[in-house]
Structure formats: C-alpha cells, structure tokens
Design a protein around this motif. Sequence first.
Motif, mmCIF file in Angstrom:
data_model
loop_
_atom_site.group_PDB
_atom_site.id
_atom_site.type_symbol
_atom_site.label_atom_id
_atom_site.label_comp_id
_atom_site.label_asym_id
_atom_site.label_seq_id
_atom_site.Cartn_x
_atom_site.Cartn_y
_atom_site.Cartn_z
ATOM 1 N N LEU A 65 0.457 -0.923 0.475
ATOM 2 C CA LEU A 65 -0.259 -0.076 -0.211
ATOM 3 C C LEU A 65 0.356 1.266 0.122
ATOM 4 N N ILE A 66 2.081 1.045 1.173
ATOM 5 C CA ILE A 66 2.576 2.594 0.386
ATOM 6 C C ILE A 66 3.566 2.717 -0.558
ATOM 7 N N ILE A 67 3.579 1.469 -0.713
ATOM 8 C CA ILE A 67 4.302 1.673 -1.914
ATOM 9 C C ILE A 67 3.126 1.922 -3.328
ATOM 10 N N LEU A 68 1.961 1.657 -3.657
ATOM 11 C CA LEU A 68 1.212 2.463 -3.823
ATOM 12 C C LEU A 68 1.086 4.220 -3.837
ATOM 13 N N LEU A 69 1.114 4.427 -2.856
ATOM 14 C CA LEU A 69 0.989 5.656 -2.498
ATOM 15 C C LEU A 69 1.722 6.408 -2.805
ATOM 16 N N LEU A 70 3.173 6.233 -2.811
ATOM 17 C CA LEU A 70 4.370 6.352 -3.305
ATOM 18 C C LEU A 70 4.435 6.849 -4.941
ATOM 19 N N LEU A 71 3.920 5.975 -5.334
ATOM 20 C CA LEU A 71 3.518 5.721 -7.158
ATOM 21 C C LEU A 71 2.369 7.026 -7.594
ATOM 22 N N CYS A 72 1.425 7.239 -6.541
ATOM 23 C CA CYS A 72 0.572 8.071 -7.234
ATOM 24 C C CYS A 72 1.434 9.799 -6.677
ATOM 25 N N LEU A 73 1.989 9.567 -5.258
ATOM 26 C CA LEU A 73 2.737 10.958 -4.981
ATOM 27 C C LEU A 73 3.765 10.609 -6.614
ATOM 28 N N ALA A 74 4.748 10.595 -7.279
ATOM 29 C CA ALA A 74 4.864 9.954 -7.599
ATOM 30 C C ALA A 74 4.730 10.517 -9.577
ATOM 31 N N VAL A 75 3.751 11.022 -9.187
ATOM 32 C CA VAL A 75 2.705 11.010 -10.934
ATOM 33 C C VAL A 75 2.700 12.225 -10.392
ATOM 34 N N LEU A 76 2.075 12.075 -9.020
ATOM 35 C CA LEU A 76 1.147 14.222 -8.963
ATOM 36 C C LEU A 76 2.246 14.826 -9.278
ATOM 37 N N VAL A 77 3.667 14.665 -9.247
ATOM 38 C CA VAL A 77 5.326 15.455 -8.669
ATOM 39 C C VAL A 77 5.701 15.467 -10.033
ATOM 40 N N ALA A 78 6.139 14.218 -10.764
ATOM 41 C CA ALA A 78 6.635 14.153 -12.173
ATOM 42 C C ALA A 78 5.463 14.547 -13.275
ATOM 43 N N ASN A 79 4.562 14.474 -13.033
ATOM 44 C CA ASN A 79 3.033 14.605 -14.015
ATOM 45 C C ASN A 79 3.874 13.465 -15.715
ATOM 46 N N ASN A 80 3.592 12.207 -14.430
ATOM 47 C CA ASN A 80 4.040 10.987 -15.632
ATOM 48 C C ASN A 80 3.193 10.398 -16.146
ATOM 49 N N GLU A 81 2.706 10.415 -17.524
ATOM 50 C CA GLU A 81 2.226 9.476 -17.283
ATOM 51 C C GLU A 81 2.246 8.023 -17.552
ATOM 52 N N ILE A 82 3.472 7.307 -17.637
ATOM 53 C CA ILE A 82 3.700 5.839 -18.110
ATOM 54 C C ILE A 82 3.811 5.554 -16.515
ATOM 55 N N LEU A 83 3.808 6.418 -14.836
ATOM 56 C CA LEU A 83 4.293 6.351 -13.801
ATOM 57 C C LEU A 83 2.846 5.361 -13.831
ATOM 58 N N LEU A 84 1.799 6.348 -14.036
ATOM 59 C CA LEU A 84 -0.092 6.163 -13.922
ATOM 60 C C LEU A 84 -0.254 5.113 -14.402
ATOM 61 N N ARG A 85 0.278 4.783 -15.280
ATOM 62 C CA ARG A 85 0.146 3.811 -16.005
ATOM 63 C C ARG A 85 0.877 2.650 -15.632
ATOM 64 N N LEU A 86 1.808 2.533 -14.430
ATOM 65 C CA LEU A 86 2.204 1.363 -13.745
ATOM 66 C C LEU A 86 1.874 0.746 -13.046
ATOM 67 N N TYR A 87 1.067 1.533 -11.901
ATOM 68 C CA TYR A 87 -0.674 1.084 -11.130
ATOM 69 C C TYR A 87 -1.055 -0.265 -11.653
ATOM 70 N N PRO A 88 -0.954 -1.505 -12.228
ATOM 71 C CA PRO A 88 -2.121 -2.184 -13.284
ATOM 72 C C PRO A 88 -0.454 -3.535 -12.686
ATOM 73 N N ALA A 89 0.171 -2.760 -12.395
ATOM 74 C CA ALA A 89 1.974 -3.081 -12.369
ATOM 75 C C ALA A 89 2.187 -3.946 -11.576
ATOM 76 N N VAL A 90 2.698 -2.462 -10.700
ATOM 77 C CA VAL A 90 3.007 -2.688 -9.253
ATOM 78 C C VAL A 90 1.604 -3.846 -8.485
ATOM 79 N N VAL A 91 -0.038 -3.322 -8.641
ATOM 80 C CA VAL A 91 -0.668 -3.945 -8.148
ATOM 81 C C VAL A 91 0.419 -5.518 -8.194
ATOM 82 N N ASN A 92 -0.158 -6.094 -9.803
ATOM 83 C CA ASN A 92 0.158 -7.590 -9.601
ATOM 84 C C ASN A 92 1.094 -7.769 -9.040
ATOM 85 N N PHE A 93 2.455 -7.613 -8.873
ATOM 86 C CA PHE A 93 3.610 -7.487 -8.128
ATOM 87 C C PHE A 93 3.563 -7.393 -6.959
#
Length: 182
Positions: free
Chosen positions: A57-85
């Motif tokens: 859950l912390i990793i997913l929240l950090l990913l959301c924070l990274a998307v917010l800061v970096a404004n990066n579409e690829i980071l946004l699209r990595l969410y399903p991969a992180v859930v699978n891992f």
Amino acid sequence: MTRALFGLLYPVTVYFALQWFEPRQIAVVLAIFLLLRWKHQAVQLLSGLSGVSRGILIILLLLCLAVLVANNEILLRLYPAVVNFGLLTIFGMTLWQSHSMVERFARIRHKHLPAEGVRYTRYVTYAWCLFFALNGLAASWTAVASSRETWALYNGFIAYLLMGTLFIGEWLIRRYRFPELR
C-alpha cells in the motif's frame, strides 16, 4: 464490489482521462476518490493489513505521489503492474509458510482438507504466482513500451480475460479432481 469495479475500470478511465487531462490531475482525482471511498474504513482497513500488505500500500501511495510530482503518464500506467507484483509477493510469501494462500481460501469452506487437497492448493498458488509474475511483466511492458491504446486494452480487458480463464479453469479441474469438496 466497488473496489473490484474500480480495478476493472482503472485502465479505461485513465485512457479516456488522458485525452483531456495531465497525469497529475488524474492522480489527484484518483487520490480524492480513494480517500472518500475509504475514509470511514481506513482505520479498520489498515489495522487488518499484514506488514507486507502495508508495504505494498505504501508503494502504491508513493507511486501516486510520484505521478503527482513528475506528472508522468508512464508512472500512472504502472499502477496495474505494481498491483500484480504486490499480489505475487503476497501469494508467493505464503509458499514458505505452512498454509499457501489458496489453501487458506479453501479452508474457509472446507476446514478439513485431505493431504492431496493441500498439495493441490499449493500447486494452484504456484500457478497464481506465475500468472501474477507474467501479468506484471506484461503490464510493465504495456506501460513503458506500448501505446496508450495497447495499455488500456491489455490492462482493462485482456488481463481480466486471462485471470478469468485461469480462475474458471482451476475451478473446473478442482470439481473434477475433488468432487467430494463441492
């Protein structure tokens, strides 16, 4: 049910939202949605999570924070991969414990599994681990190296079709091998 629907609609929602909005704007809306959805259940939800689940859950929240800061579409699209891992980690860790994840699910309905059933559930847990690993790799690849359309098609449809096929296939095998456990 709402969480499952959210998971199913995530790729489609992101695909269409990216037509008009920046990734950081989508991340803010998704975070607000999640916070509103779980505000009453947050304490209960967090107290019921294992240390590994909290870490995911912390990793997913950090990913959301990274998307917010970096404004990066690829980071946004990595969410399903992180859930699978994350699911691979949760299921995989149970293979080093006395009861595999699928055995735990099976024991909800059948308290006394035969030894063959215990072995079977361990193999099914291995199968799910393989699925989560391969699906996570495919989700990663579609996030990083494919078009937005391919990403949405795979993560919003094909991955769920594959998951459903594995689930139904295992259910049919189980009904055949263990008719007494219906």
